[in-house]
Structure formats: C-alpha cells, structure tokens
Design an enzyme around this catalytic site. Structure first.
Site, mmCIF file in Angstrom:
data_model
loop_
_atom_site.group_PDB
_atom_site.id
_atom_site.type_symbol
_atom_site.label_atom_id
_atom_site.label_comp_id
_atom_site.label_asym_id
_atom_site.label_seq_id
_atom_site.Cartn_x
_atom_site.Cartn_y
_atom_site.Cartn_z
ATOM 1 N N HIS A 198 9.608 -26.273 18.190
ATOM 2 C CA HIS A 198 9.400 -25.158 17.200
ATOM 3 C C HIS A 198 8.013 -24.749 17.310
ATOM 4 C CE1 HIS A 198 12.434 -27.291 14.368
ATOM 5 N NE2 HIS A 198 12.933 -26.335 14.810
ATOM 6 N N HIS A 254 16.846 -29.909 8.270
ATOM 7 C CA HIS A 254 16.363 -30.249 9.418
ATOM 8 C C HIS A 254 17.449 -30.636 10.338
ATOM 9 C CE1 HIS A 254 13.598 -31.401 12.375
ATOM 10 N NE2 HIS A 254 12.748 -30.942 12.086
ATOM 11 N N GLU A 305 17.222 -32.243 12.999
ATOM 12 C CA GLU A 305 17.129 -33.782 13.177
ATOM 13 C C GLU A 305 18.184 -34.688 12.493
ATOM 14 O OE1 GLU A 305 13.315 -35.799 13.857
ATOM 15 O OE2 GLU A 305 14.212 -37.698 13.262
ATOM 16 N N THR A 329 12.023 -38.669 12.075
ATOM 17 C CA THR A 329 10.765 -39.318 12.599
ATOM 18 C C THR A 329 9.629 -38.592 12.198
ATOM 19 O OG1 THR A 329 11.358 -37.427 14.364
ATOM 20 C CG2 THR A 329 12.113 -40.011 14.562
ATOM 21 N N CYS A 349 8.013 -41.892 13.963
ATOM 22 C CA CYS A 349 7.143 -42.271 15.330
ATOM 23 C C CYS A 349 5.665 -42.304 15.158
ATOM 24 C CB CYS A 349 7.863 -41.342 16.162
ATOM 25 S SG CYS A 349 6.814 -39.858 16.633
ATOM 26 N N SER A 378 7.664 -25.425 12.397
ATOM 27 C CA SER A 378 7.295 -26.766 12.960
ATOM 28 C C SER A 378 7.242 -27.732 11.648
ATOM 29 C CB SER A 378 6.270 -26.794 13.832
ATOM 30 O OG SER A 378 5.847 -28.189 13.834
ATOM 31 N N SER A 400 4.325 -29.999 18.670
ATOM 32 C CA SER A 400 4.890 -29.021 19.564
ATOM 33 C C SER A 400 3.984 -27.891 19.830
ATOM 34 C CB SER A 400 6.158 -28.613 18.689
ATOM 35 O OG SER A 400 5.834 -28.082 17.440
HETATM 36 S S1 SF4 Z 1 7.497 -38.601 19.958
HETATM 37 FE FE1 SF4 Z 1 7.630 -36.282 19.181
HETATM 38 S S2 SF4 Z 1 9.452 -35.524 19.654
HETATM 39 FE FE2 SF4 Z 1 9.660 -37.962 19.693
HETATM 40 S S3 SF4 Z 1 10.033 -38.407 17.572
HETATM 41 FE FE3 SF4 Z 1 7.885 -38.593 17.805
HETATM 42 S S4 SF4 Z 1 7.199 -36.544 17.104
HETATM 43 FE FE4 SF4 Z 1 9.436 -36.133 17.550
#
Ligand code: SF4
EC number: 1.17.7.4
Length: 279
Positions: free
Chosen positions: A41, A123, A125, A161, A189, A217, A261
């Site tokens: 994004h 989204h 994802e 995430t 994440c 994004s 991103s």
């Molecule tokens: S590392 Fe980057 S692409 Fe992977 S889940 Fe985390 S934010 Fe998303």
C-alpha cells in the site's frame, strides 16, 4: 531544529521479502509479471515497480500468461488454485506471519471453534483469513460490535496482523462474557507493535510528528491515529511535497515515523525537506 526518527520505522520483513521476490522475478523474465492488487500500500513504490515491468491487476481472470505474485496480505487459496489452472507461474509473497494466522484460523475451524477475526472487514488480509475459515468466521472490528452478538460455546480468535493490541484486548474482554471457552491467538506481528510503540513514545516527546506512508496503508493510518492521540500536531503524509511550511512555525523538535510499506528513500526525502525548510 531537531529531527528524530522513530526507533522502528519503515519497511518490515514481509514487505522487504515481497519486493525482493518481485524484483527477482523481473530478472531475465520474458513473460509479463503481475501482482494481484498493489504489492504494497504505497503508490510511489507501485509506480516504481510498474516502470520495471511489474503491473498490478485485480483478478487472475485478467491474466492469460506469465507470472502472478501474491502479495503480503495473502489471498483465498482458491485464487492460487485458479491461477495455476490457467498455467500461470505463482510466486507466493504472503508474509509468513500472515500465513501463520491463516493456518491458525483454519485449524480452529477444524477443531470445532467459531472463529472470530479481529480486523477490518474490508481489508484484503481479512478477506484472505476469512477464506481460510470457509467464510464461516465472524469479523469484529471493535468491542462495540459485540453488543448484538449472542452467547457462543467455543470461540477461537485470530487477529489481522496490523491491529493494535488495545483493540484486541478490548474485544477479548468483551468476548469473555459471551463465551464458555475462549482461545486467543495473538497474530499481531512484532513489526506492527514495535512501530506503534516507537511512534507512541516519540510522539509524546516532540512538538510535531510526521507519519509517512500510503494513505491507503492500514498500518500507516494506525500509526497516524496513535500519534494524533498523543500529539495533536501529527500529520499523515505520503511524500515530502505535502509538508506545509506553516506547520513548522515555532516547532523545535520533529518526530518522524513511517509505515511498514514506506521505503527508506521517501522517509529520507521527508527528513531532508524538513531540514531544508528549517534552515
Ligand atoms: S512483517 Fe510486515 S507484512 Fe508481515 S505481517 Fe508484519 S507488517 Fe505485515
């Protein structure tokens, strides 16, 4: 004027990996290369990839030959199957953290749990995660949405995430009184939480905060929200051109952060412009 960059800012592991895979695909390739949706994004990066022969399409139906790259968000597995049926080469750049969340969602369904996905309904994802539950999961964006939900027996939670830990905590708290058994996989994440924490810390210390990244994004928008909560003078910009000189009046310390991103070169342009305006 002092400019401080957040301790964690810019490209994350998944984005770096996806871009590397896309660029590697261009080397010596005679067939066209596509990404299913913009690879990340960030409009500036997408334009740069287009110049190198990697074009975004919305559907595998638009592609007759060549290579198709699945972006970090992942997709419905049926889409990958459809691409292979069309004899397209598939490069799966789904971020391994997203893939983990997809596996968790699928295994919860298999074990008889009602899956709740904490995330944004629209989204990509989340659409991918939903597909891994055979579209049986319930998507919950915020704790308010739980008001109309009836009691459930066994609930398993997975998370988009890029969600904030606060939103997950609020939703889990709301679910506790609605479920007999609750299993939570925190699939947020680290890249996201590290960027959010670093942005929060920095925005509290500075006079003005610039959050750099695509307006489309999700993770950059969330960083901007977090900064705004702590510092009213927080601005979400995509490029250095958007910085208004008037913002810098009376400002002594600027904080800069960037979404996962956002490439380093855009962040550098922003810092250079801020410094130039301050001179
Ligand atoms: S590392 Fe980057 S692409 Fe992977 S889940 Fe985390 S934010 Fe998303």
């Amino acid at each position: 004027m002092k400019v401080t960059t957040a301790k964690h800012a810019g490209y994350c592991y998944g984005v770096q990996r996806a871009l590397k895979l896309a660029l590697e695909a261009t080397v010596g390739s005679e067939k066209p290369i596509y990404t299913l949706g913009p690879i990340i994004h960030n409009p500036q990066v997408v334009e740069s990839l287009e110049r190198q022969g990697v074009r975004a399409v919305n559907s595998v139906d638009q592609v007759d030959t060549g290579t198709i790259i699945i972006r970090t968000h992942g997709v419905d597995p049926k889409i990958t199957v459809a691409a292979r049926k069309r004899d397209l080469e598939v490069i799966d750049a789904t971020c391994p953290f997203v893939a983990k969340a997809q596996q968790r969602a699928a295994s919860l369904v298999k074990s008889g749990y009602k899956v709740v996905i904490v995330g944004e309904r629209n989204h990509p994802e989340v659409a991918g995660l939903l597909a891994f539950t055979d579209n049986k999961a319930l998507v919950v964006e915020n704790a308010n949405e739980l008001k109309n939900i009836k009691e459930m027996n066994r609930v398993g939670v997975v998370v988009q995430t890029t969600q904030s830990i606060e939103n997950l905590k609020n939703i889990v708290e709301g679910l506790l009184s609605k479920t007999k058994e609750l299993k939570v996989f925190n699939t947020i994440c680290n890249a996201t939480s590290q960027r959010q924490e670093a942005a929060r810390e920095l925005s509290e210390m500075v006079d003005l905060m610039l959050v750099v990244g695509g307006k489309n994004s999700a993770n950059t928008t969330r960083l901007a929200q977090i900064c705004k909560e702590n510092n009213k003078k927080s601005y979400h910009i995509e490029t250095s051109d958007e910085i208004e000189e008037a913002w810098l009046d009376g400002i002594k310390h600027i904080g800069v952060t960037a979404g996962a991103s956002t490439p380093d070169w855009i962040l550098k342009e922003v810092i250079d412009r801020v410094k130039a305006l301050a001179d």
